[in-house]
Write a protein that holds these residues in place. Structure first.
Motif, PDB file in Angstrom:
ATOM      1  N   TYR A 127     -13.576-107.539 -19.350  1.00 19.12           N
ATOM      2  CA  TYR A 127     -12.516-108.277 -18.661  1.00 19.12           C
ATOM      3  C   TYR A 127     -11.573-107.310 -17.946  1.00 19.12           C
ATOM      4  O   TYR A 127     -11.183-107.539 -16.803  1.00 19.12           O
ATOM      5  CB  TYR A 127     -11.739-109.149 -19.649  1.00 19.12           C
ATOM      6  N   GLY A 128     -11.248-106.215 -18.617  1.00 20.63           N
ATOM      7  CA  GLY A 128     -10.358-105.223 -18.027  1.00 20.63           C
ATOM      8  C   GLY A 128     -10.947-104.514 -16.829  1.00 20.63           C
ATOM      9  O   GLY A 128     -10.215-104.026 -15.968  1.00 20.63           O
ATOM     10  N   ARG A 129     -12.256-104.470 -16.738  1.00 16.98           N
ATOM     11  CA  ARG A 129     -12.922-103.758 -15.635  1.00 16.98           C
ATOM     12  C   ARG A 129     -13.333-104.670 -14.487  1.00 16.98           C
ATOM     13  O   ARG A 129     -13.797-104.189 -13.457  1.00 16.98           O
ATOM     14  CB  ARG A 129     -14.167-103.039 -16.154  1.00 16.98           C
ATOM     15  N   GLN A 130     -13.169-105.958 -14.655  1.00 18.24           N
ATOM     16  CA  GLN A 130     -13.698-106.875 -13.646  1.00 18.24           C
ATOM     17  C   GLN A 130     -13.023-106.740 -12.287  1.00 18.24           C
ATOM     18  O   GLN A 130     -13.633-107.021 -11.262  1.00 18.24           O
ATOM     19  CB  GLN A 130     -13.654-108.313 -14.133  1.00 18.24           C
ATOM     20  N   LYS A 131     -11.775-106.291 -12.264  1.00 20.07           N
ATOM     21  CA  LYS A 131     -11.111-106.104 -10.969  1.00 20.07           C
ATOM     22  C   LYS A 131     -11.755-104.969 -10.187  1.00 20.07           C
ATOM     23  O   LYS A 131     -11.793-104.979  -8.972  1.00 20.07           O
ATOM     24  CB  LYS A 131      -9.628-105.857 -11.173  1.00 20.07           C
ATOM     25  N   GLN A 132     -12.261-103.983 -10.905  1.00 24.70           N
ATOM     26  CA  GLN A 132     -12.956-102.867 -10.259  1.00 24.70           C
ATOM     27  C   GLN A 132     -14.357-103.275  -9.842  1.00 24.70           C
ATOM     28  O   GLN A 132     -14.848-102.856  -8.806  1.00 24.70           O
ATOM     29  CB  GLN A 132     -13.059-101.670 -11.215  1.00 24.70           C
ATOM     30  N   SER A 133     -15.008-104.073 -10.712  1.00 23.67           N
ATOM     31  CA  SER A 133     -16.408-104.377 -10.459  1.00 23.67           C
ATOM     32  C   SER A 133     -16.858-105.589 -11.274  1.00 23.67           C
ATOM     33  O   SER A 133     -16.825-105.558 -12.503  1.00 23.67           O
ATOM     34  CB  SER A 133     -17.261-103.154 -10.837  1.00 23.67           C
TER      35      SER A 133
ATOM     36  N   ALA B 118     -19.849-106.467 -11.470  1.00 24.02           N
ATOM     37  CA  ALA B 118     -21.087-106.027 -12.131  1.00 24.02           C
ATOM     38  C   ALA B 118     -20.768-105.390 -13.478  1.00 24.02           C
ATOM     39  O   ALA B 118     -21.502-105.594 -14.450  1.00 24.02           O
ATOM     40  CB  ALA B 118     -21.850-105.041 -11.250  1.00 24.02           C
ATOM     41  N   GLU B 119     -19.676-104.642 -13.552  1.00 25.95           N
ATOM     42  CA  GLU B 119     -19.276-104.033 -14.829  1.00 25.95           C
ATOM     43  C   GLU B 119     -18.901-105.113 -15.840  1.00 25.95           C
ATOM     44  O   GLU B 119     -19.248-105.032 -17.014  1.00 25.95           O
ATOM     45  CB  GLU B 119     -18.072-103.096 -14.631  1.00 25.95           C
ATOM     46  N   PHE B 120     -18.180-106.124 -15.387  1.00 29.49           N
ATOM     47  CA  PHE B 120     -17.811-107.234 -16.263  1.00 29.49           C
ATOM     48  C   PHE B 120     -19.075-107.868 -16.841  1.00 29.49           C
ATOM     49  O   PHE B 120     -19.189-108.053 -18.059  1.00 29.49           O
ATOM     50  CB  PHE B 120     -16.991-108.253 -15.474  1.00 29.49           C
ATOM     51  N   LYS B 121     -20.032-108.154 -15.971  1.00 24.77           N
ATOM     52  CA  LYS B 121     -21.282-108.766 -16.428  1.00 24.77           C
ATOM     53  C   LYS B 121     -22.034-107.852 -17.396  1.00 24.77           C
ATOM     54  O   LYS B 121     -22.606-108.322 -18.373  1.00 24.77           O
ATOM     55  CB  LYS B 121     -22.166-109.114 -15.232  1.00 24.77           C
TER      56      LYS B 121
END
Length: 125
Positions: A62-68, A70-73
């Motif tokens: 969740y914390g990385r979803q703004k960056q990517s 794909a990372e969230f997934k």
């Protein structure tokens, strides 16, 4: 998941799947401490780690979803893997006599729901 659609999600703590996994991880943690001492450091430790990993991966993704996205997934898929791992570990705990059948069935069912919720979250992200 319907409740999540109605509420604005501003933190991983607002996700129903996180709250469900967190509650269950506390239950698993407490139950694992009731195992024989050798299992508290073996199977119990693995169960505590896997159950908490679900929550940690949801939070980190969740914390990385703004960056990517794909990372969230990617982190959500890791959480799915830990949820499925917990179904195996719970079966061991049942077959070794550390938890009873109703507890096992409850955990199995909850982890199936958690896995489905995570997969739905992946598909909508």
């Amino acid at each position: 998941m319907e409740e999540e659609r109605r509420r604005r999600v501003v933190s991983f703590e607002d996700l129903e799947v996180f709250r469900r996994a967190y509650r269950l991880s506390l239950e698993v943690h407490r139950a694992s401490l009731e195992m024989p001492p050798i299992e508290q450091h073996a199977l119990g430790d693995q169960m505590r780690r896997a159950s908490k990993s679900i929550c940690a991966n949801i939070a980190e993704g969740y914390g990385r979803q703004k960056q990517s996205k794909a990372e969230f997934k990617r982190f959500l898929w890791m959480a799915v893997g830990s949820s499925d791992e917990m179904r195996v570990r719970a079966r061991y705990a049942l077959d070794l006599g550390y938890i009873d059948a109703p507890v096992w069935q409850s955990w199995r069912d909850e982890y199936q729901v958690i896995s489905r919720q995570l997969q739905t979250l992946v598909s909508k992200s």
